[in-house]
Motif scaffolding. Structure first.
Motif, mmCIF file in Angstrom:
data_model
loop_
_atom_site.group_PDB
_atom_site.id
_atom_site.type_symbol
_atom_site.label_atom_id
_atom_site.label_comp_id
_atom_site.label_asym_id
_atom_site.label_seq_id
_atom_site.Cartn_x
_atom_site.Cartn_y
_atom_site.Cartn_z
ATOM 1 N N LEU A 171 0.835 -1.200 0.000
ATOM 2 C CA LEU A 171 0.000 0.000 0.000
ATOM 3 C C LEU A 171 0.872 1.253 0.000
ATOM 4 O O LEU A 171 0.658 2.204 -0.761
ATOM 5 N N LEU A 172 1.891 1.199 0.857
ATOM 6 C CA LEU A 172 2.788 2.337 1.003
ATOM 7 C C LEU A 172 3.573 2.575 -0.290
ATOM 8 O O LEU A 172 3.768 3.713 -0.717
ATOM 9 N N THR A 173 4.029 1.500 -0.925
ATOM 10 C CA THR A 173 4.770 1.625 -2.176
ATOM 11 C C THR A 173 3.883 2.248 -3.242
ATOM 12 O O THR A 173 4.303 3.156 -3.963
ATOM 13 N N ALA A 174 2.647 1.767 -3.331
ATOM 14 C CA ALA A 174 1.712 2.314 -4.320
ATOM 15 C C ALA A 174 1.540 3.811 -4.089
ATOM 16 O O ALA A 174 1.602 4.614 -5.023
ATOM 17 N N ALA A 175 1.366 4.188 -2.803
ATOM 18 C CA ALA A 175 1.201 5.609 -2.490
ATOM 19 C C ALA A 175 2.465 6.373 -2.874
ATOM 20 O O ALA A 175 2.401 7.468 -3.443
ATOM 21 N N GLY A 176 3.631 5.764 -2.594
ATOM 22 C CA GLY A 176 4.905 6.405 -2.906
ATOM 23 C C GLY A 176 5.058 6.641 -4.395
ATOM 24 O O GLY A 176 5.461 7.725 -4.832
ATOM 25 N N ILE A 177 4.692 5.631 -5.189
ATOM 26 C CA ILE A 177 4.799 5.772 -6.648
ATOM 27 C C ILE A 177 3.869 6.882 -7.132
ATOM 28 O O ILE A 177 4.271 7.765 -7.897
ATOM 29 N N GLY A 178 2.653 6.863 -6.617
ATOM 30 C CA GLY A 178 1.681 7.901 -7.003
ATOM 31 C C GLY A 178 2.233 9.285 -6.704
ATOM 32 O O GLY A 178 2.208 10.188 -7.545
ATOM 33 N N ILE A 179 2.763 9.419 -5.492
ATOM 34 C CA ILE A 179 3.296 10.708 -5.074
ATOM 35 C C ILE A 179 4.487 11.101 -5.948
ATOM 36 O O ILE A 179 4.601 12.251 -6.397
ATOM 37 N N GLY A 180 5.352 10.135 -6.251
ATOM 38 C CA GLY A 180 6.521 10.407 -7.083
ATOM 39 C C GLY A 180 6.118 10.950 -8.439
ATOM 40 O O GLY A 180 6.652 11.960 -8.907
#
Ligand code: HEM
Ligand code: SF4
Ligand code: SF4
Lengths: 245, 413
Positions: free
Chosen positions: B385-394
């Motif tokens: 979940l955190l990785t997905a959020a990180g990618i989105g934010i990136g």
């Protein structure tokens, strides 16, 4: 002092800012201790007999202390949500036409990378308020599931402050068992493990929430150029005077 | 599944803490004492049913002494949370165990609870008592089979209508109209069999986790749609004695309580007798000091294991499990799972096979997504979940930076 063409607006009272930073510290402690409780991730390298070192016990103690702090701040926040003399946040999450329009506009501003900005950014907008409301709902769920796990330790139905305490906790939190069972997926009889799984997963939802929250506040500060990040420190931000309505 | 809405709402707000009031005042216990005595006198007048073995001679035959028996009686009195003055009554009730008819049926099970009940290697008093009870019908133990067995069961049910205790071992498969499990010459489904047997019972006792919650047969993906007795039988007193297998001491406790008082013991919200399931394993575990200290067995056979460290990291579920094995242990107090160096697998809790028995801390165990598909640990799920959020934010940050730059160039031009 405001720069030419900018007006200073008050956004957070000192009480709100104190609560914010107390929550930040509590959250860091809750996550660090919670993860240790879940699966102890460091070894105790203290050459003392077991009775002299309370590594797990201190972690649990720390977790419960921040839990109590969260309890108190949540009650205050819930009160302010409806009765604050400053800004009553609940007014911003009611699905009125005005709020929905503002919500959509702020969202559009985010996904059009600030090309479009058709709303008043001097006050707390409904997108932000909805986002914060989600946080407080997640936190409330942590409180109820946490207290349900806590009451397991009071199996005798007694406590040092009387039988009313576990009885009240059962009354207030037993509903989290079937609700967690429904969320996690259980057999015909939901179990207290469902509550624990849900408590743990909700932690990850909260961490994800925090990551986006920090990003978004920084992003606003950079692209809106109104000093939004300062709100949580000094309580104020600046808006271009011609925009302030 | 199973439970209707009203029932589940009722259940929501009726969970009781495990508290048993162990001091209800003299008046209460005097009245109870008189009631129990009256009941025992009435039982004494009945002749033993099928089982005519005499209790005291059996005890002696097994090489035990009267003193052992009295010691057992006082321990059992304490276990049932009765004052010490009840000890003679408990002893007497034990000798009258063969006056209460028991019908024992097996559904989707492994007969492990029957096995526990009959443990023949040097039987101790609990097991002898279970030998002595008037087992009017027990498919696995009786000689009769086919039509003959069916007739025997019908006779027992008719003869002891409203008086017998029905013990049920095993889950109830509901899928395909119950056709996953049938029994007897007529091919009766387990559900129908259970309903028929429960009809005339004074109370139904579900023994073992399968009969209580569905247990192993109900483990994911539960192909037979198995459920527990309490999900099927309504309008009868039900007592659950979960665990895998149920501790014979707790079976004896329930039967003794019934013989003695004619009523069922106080139950918790999962219908388990509080005298047995009112304790958390973790709170009475001899390794608890190591838990609090943060001293854990890291892998089987390491230094920690040799020093009896806490088994939490090996997946012990004692903190989430209610049962009295950390107190009364098994085999007449000889030992119990954590005592022999392995963690508790939460065998007395609902869904124990899927949610407790994986021998790793919950955070490191594969848990099914609510959709039933992917198996991931909760931490893998969280990091995903955190990785997905990180990618989105990136992506958003990069796009914002580029867009901002273009804007800037336009202004400068
Ligand atoms: C909001 C921040 C919180 C976070 C991030 C958090 C996180 C966690 C985590 C990760 C665990 C481990 C669960 C597992 O075994 O996998 C845990 C356990 C637990 N939490 Fe929280 N928690 C929070 C708030 C609370 C609150 C408000 C309470 C209320 C009392 C609470 C009570 C507990 C209890 C009782 C346990 C079980 C500990 C034990 O059995 O020793 N938590 N928490
Ligand atoms: S071995 Fe299990 S029950 Fe015993 S203290 Fe450790 S976690 Fe608790
Ligand atoms: S220690 Fe746990 S798994 Fe083992 S018998 Fe007791 S309750 Fe069941």
């Amino acid at each position: 002092m405001a720069k030419d063409g900018y007006t200073k607006v008050k956004r957070m009272t000192p009480a709100m800012r104190i609560i914010h930073w107390v929550n930040v510290i509590s959250m860091i402690v809750a996550v660090a201790t919670g993860l240790y409780i879940a699966a102890p991730y460091y070894q105790t390298l203290i050459a003392e007999p077991a009775v002299d070192k309370y590594v797990m016990a201190w972690n649990r103690w720390g977790h419960f202390i921040v839990a109590i702090i969260f309890d108190v701040t949540s009650i205050i926040v819930a009160y302010l949500f409806f009765f604050s003399r400053f800004e009553k946040p609940y007014k911003k999450i009611l699905p009125t036409g005005k709020n929905i329009k503002e919500f959509v506009e702020v969202f559009m501003n985010l996904i059009t990378l600030n090309r479009r900005k058709n709303f008043d950014s001097s006050h707390s907008d409904s997108f932000n308020t909805v986002y914060f409301t989600i946080f407080h709902l997640l936190l409330a769920w942590m409180l109820f599931t946490g207290l349900q796990m806590y009451v397991h330790g009071l199996a005798s139905g007694e406590s040092s402050i009387g039988a009313w305490w576990p009885a009240m906790l059962h009354l207030v939190t037993d509903w989290t068992i079937p609700v967690s069972g429904w969320m996690v997926g259980s057999g015909p009889t939901p179990s207290i493990m469902d509550v624990r799984i849900s408590h743990h997963i909700t932690m990850w939802l909260i961490i994800t929430w925090v990551v986006f929250h920090i990003y978004y506040q920084v992003w606003r500060t950079i692209f809106w150029q109104e000093g939004d990040i300062a709100i949580v420190v000094g309580g104020t931000k600046f808006v271009k005077s011609d925009e302030k309505k | 599944m199973g439970m209707d809405k009203q029932e589940s709402v009722k259940k929501l707000f009726t969970a009781q803490s495990a508290k048993v009031d162990t001091n209800r005042g003299d008046a209460y216990y005097e009245a109870l004492y008189a009631k129990c005595q009256e009941r025992l006198d009435a039982l004494k007048k009945l002749t033993p049913l099928n089982n005519r073995r005499d209790f005291m001679t059996t005890i002696e035959d097994e090489g035990l002494e009267r003193r052992d028996f009295l010691k057992w009686a006082s321990a059992t009195t304490a276990m049932l949370m009765l004052p010490a003055s009840f000890t003679p009554l408990v002893a007497e009730a034990a000798t009258l165990m063969n006056r209460v008819p028991v019908i024992w049926i097996e559904l989707s099970d492994c007969a492990g609870n029957s096995e526990a009940l009959l443990r023949s290697d040097g039987p101790k008093i609990d097991e002898i008592i279970l030998d002595i009870i008037s087992l009017e019908f027990h498919e696995t133990l009786q000689a009769a089979s086919g039509h003959q067995a069916e007739k025997q069961m019908e006779e027992a049910m008719e003869h002891f209508k409203g008086k017998y205790l029905l013990f049920v071992e095993g889950a109830v498969p509901l899928g395909m109209d119950g056709q996953f499990g049938t029994i007897g010459a007529k091919g009766e489904t387990f559900v129908d069999h259970l309903h028929r047997a429960a009809e005339g019972a004074a109370a139904v006792v579900a023994v073992g986790s399968c009969a209580t919650y569905g247990g192993i047969p109900a483990a994911a993906p539960n192909p037979t749609d198995a459920v527990g007795v309490m999900d099927v039988v309504k309008g009868k007193p039900i007592i659950n004695i979960p665990a895998c297998p149920a501790n014979p001491s707790n079976m004896v406790g329930v039967i003794l309580h019934f013989v003695l008082t004619g009523s069922i013991p106080e139950l918790d919200s999962l219908l388990r007798p509080k005298f047995a399931f009112g304790y958390r394993i973790h709170d009475n575990c001899e390794r608890r000091a190591h838990f609090d200290a943060g001293e854990y067995v890291e892998e089987w056979g390491d230094e920690g294991a040799k020093n009896n460290f806490c088994l939490y990291k090996m997946g012990c579920k004692g903190p989430m499990t209610f049962n009295n094995c950390s107190i009364i242990r098994y085999n007449e107090g000889v030992n119990w799972p954590i005592g022999v160096g392995r963690g508790c697998i939460g065998c007395s809790e609902p869904d124990f096979w899927d949610k407790y028995a994986y021998e790793r801390p919950m955070a490191n165990a594969n848990i099914k997504a609510p959709t039933g598909g992917v198996e991931k640990t909760v931490d893998q799920f969280g990091l995903g979940l955190l990785t997905a959020a990180g990618i989105g934010i990136g992506i958003h940050a990069a796009a914002s930076a580029i867009a901002g730059k273009k804007e800037h160039e336009k202004e400068e031009a």
